[in-house]
Structures are given as structure tokens and as C-alpha cells.
Design a protein around this motif. Structure first.
Motif, PDB file in Angstrom:
ATOM      1  N   LEU A   1     -12.179  11.740  46.307  1.00 42.68           N
ATOM      2  CA  LEU A   1     -11.967  12.070  45.138  1.00 42.68           C
ATOM      3  C   LEU A   1     -10.947  13.093  44.925  1.00 42.68           C
ATOM      4  N   LYS A   2     -11.173  14.085  45.688  1.00 43.90           N
ATOM      5  CA  LYS A   2     -10.276  15.139  45.439  1.00 43.90           C
ATOM      6  C   LYS A   2      -8.680  14.803  45.794  1.00 43.90           C
ATOM      7  N   ASP A   3      -8.705  13.746  46.676  1.00 44.11           N
ATOM      8  CA  ASP A   3      -7.214  13.134  47.073  1.00 44.11           C
ATOM      9  C   ASP A   3      -6.544  12.186  45.871  1.00 44.11           C
ATOM     10  N   ILE A   4      -7.350  11.918  44.756  1.00 46.26           N
ATOM     11  CA  ILE A   4      -6.784  11.108  43.710  1.00 46.26           C
ATOM     12  C   ILE A   4      -6.273  12.020  42.579  1.00 46.26           C
TER      13      ILE A   4
ATOM     14  N   GLY B   1      -8.901   5.737  36.571  1.00 45.97           N
ATOM     15  CA  GLY B   1      -8.578   4.136  37.289  1.00 45.97           C
ATOM     16  C   GLY B   1      -9.507   3.974  38.203  1.00 45.97           C
ATOM     17  N   ASP B   2      -9.410   2.456  38.478  1.00 45.02           N
ATOM     18  CA  ASP B   2     -10.422   1.723  39.237  1.00 45.02           C
ATOM     19  C   ASP B   2     -10.939   2.370  40.433  1.00 45.02           C
ATOM     20  N   LYS B   3     -10.075   2.754  41.279  1.00 44.28           N
ATOM     21  CA  LYS B   3     -10.451   3.556  42.587  1.00 44.28           C
ATOM     22  C   LYS B   3     -11.559   4.660  42.454  1.00 44.28           C
TER      23      LYS B   3
ATOM     24  N   LYS C   1     -13.237   5.107  39.561  1.00 47.51           N
ATOM     25  CA  LYS C   1     -14.510   4.744  39.000  1.00 47.51           C
ATOM     26  C   LYS C   1     -15.552   4.150  40.014  1.00 47.51           C
ATOM     27  N   THR C   2     -14.824   3.479  41.037  1.00 47.42           N
ATOM     28  CA  THR C   2     -15.724   2.916  42.257  1.00 47.42           C
ATOM     29  C   THR C   2     -16.165   4.101  42.825  1.00 47.42           C
ATOM     30  N   LEU C   3     -15.234   5.057  43.376  1.00 47.68           N
ATOM     31  CA  LEU C   3     -15.847   6.081  44.043  1.00 47.68           C
ATOM     32  C   LEU C   3     -17.111   6.751  43.230  1.00 47.68           C
ATOM     33  N   LYS C   4     -16.723   6.985  42.192  1.00 45.81           N
ATOM     34  CA  LYS C   4     -17.835   7.868  41.278  1.00 45.81           C
ATOM     35  C   LYS C   4     -18.978   6.836  41.204  1.00 45.81           C
ATOM     36  N   ASP C   5     -18.906   5.200  41.049  1.00 39.32           N
ATOM     37  CA  ASP C   5     -20.400   4.660  41.105  1.00 39.32           C
ATOM     38  C   ASP C   5     -20.797   4.527  42.467  1.00 39.32           C
TER      39      ASP C   5
END
Length: 135
Positions: free
Chosen positions: A82-85, A92-94, A96-100
Motif C-alpha cells: 500500500l505504501k508503494d501505491i 484504484g482496483d489494486k 481496493k484489493t489490498l485494503k480488502d
């Protein structure tokens, strides 16, 4: 701070707080949740733990402790991703997926911790040393 930065900081702080809240001491090796069941009812676990001897209680608590350490490692990996996003991609989708994924792992950590505490409390009531599970 922009709204996205605030969200990122919030996510990182929450993840760090969850990691520290459970308090897994040593990180053990192993395959994570091997030998533990995070969905078994607490009442069933309490009944089973009441019948266990001290050595069995300790071994079972250690399995949960190792599973928790593995989950924390997964959580740390997600936080790093997440820090790298870029902030502009936090919605975005990535992201959101990581948060899920983080939410699912957090729920797993809570369930594993609740179940481990049953064994730890029973071990403590039998005079066993529980300091390894309190770090």
C-alpha cells in the motif's frame, strides 16, 4: 494534507496498531494456520481446553501463536504494498484489493487471538508460564 494522503496515513496507522495490538512475540516459522481453526466456536474450544493438560495447552497455544505471527507477516507485506501505491491510485482496483485483503487478515488475526487466549487463560489457571504469549 490531501484527502488521499490522509487515507493512506490512516490505513498505515490502523495496520500498525492492529499489529501491535495482538502482540505476537517471536515470529515462528511454519505454514501459518496449520493445525488451528479460526472458525471453531469459542464455547467448544473452552470445553476442550478445560480437559487438556498443561503440555497440550502450551502446544496448542504455540500453534495459534505461530499462526498469528504468519498473519502479521502477511499484514506487513500488504502495508508495504500500500505504501508503494501512488497517492493518485489509492482509490484504484489494486488499492481496493489490498485494503480488502487487509480487512480479511485483520478479521483472521482477531479470531485467532480470541481462540489462543482461551488456551492461554486455561494454561495460566493451571499454573503454567504464559509469558511467551504476552509479548
Amino acid at each position: 494534507m490531501t484527502r488521499n494522503k490522509v487515507r493512506l496515513v490512516t490505513i498505515v496507522v490502523l495496520a500498525a496498531a492492529m499489529t501491535g495490538w495482538v502482540g505476537c512475540g517471536k515470529s515462528g516459522g511454519g505454514s501459518g494456520a496449520a493445525g488451528v481453526d479460526e472458525t471453531r466456536p469459542i464455547d467448544q474450544i473452552k470445553a476442550e481446553a478445560a480437559k487438556m493438560d498443561e503440555a497440550t495447552l502450551r502446544a496448542t497455544a504455540e500453534k495459534y501463536h505461530k499462526a498469528l505471527a504468519a498473519r502479521h507477516a502477511e499484514l506487513d507485506k500488504i502495508v508495504a504494498e500500500l505504501k508503494d501505491i501512488p497517492i493518485t491510485d489509492m482509490l484504484g482496483d489494486k488499492a481496493k484489493t489490498l485494503k480488502d485483503d487487509m480487512a480479511g487478515i485483520s478479521a483472521s488475526v482477531t479470531a485467532l487471538n480470541e481462540r489462543m487466549q482461551v488456551y492461554v487463560e486455561q494454561l495460566k489457571s493451571k499454573g503454567g508460564d504464559v509469558s511467551a504469549f504476552m509479548q
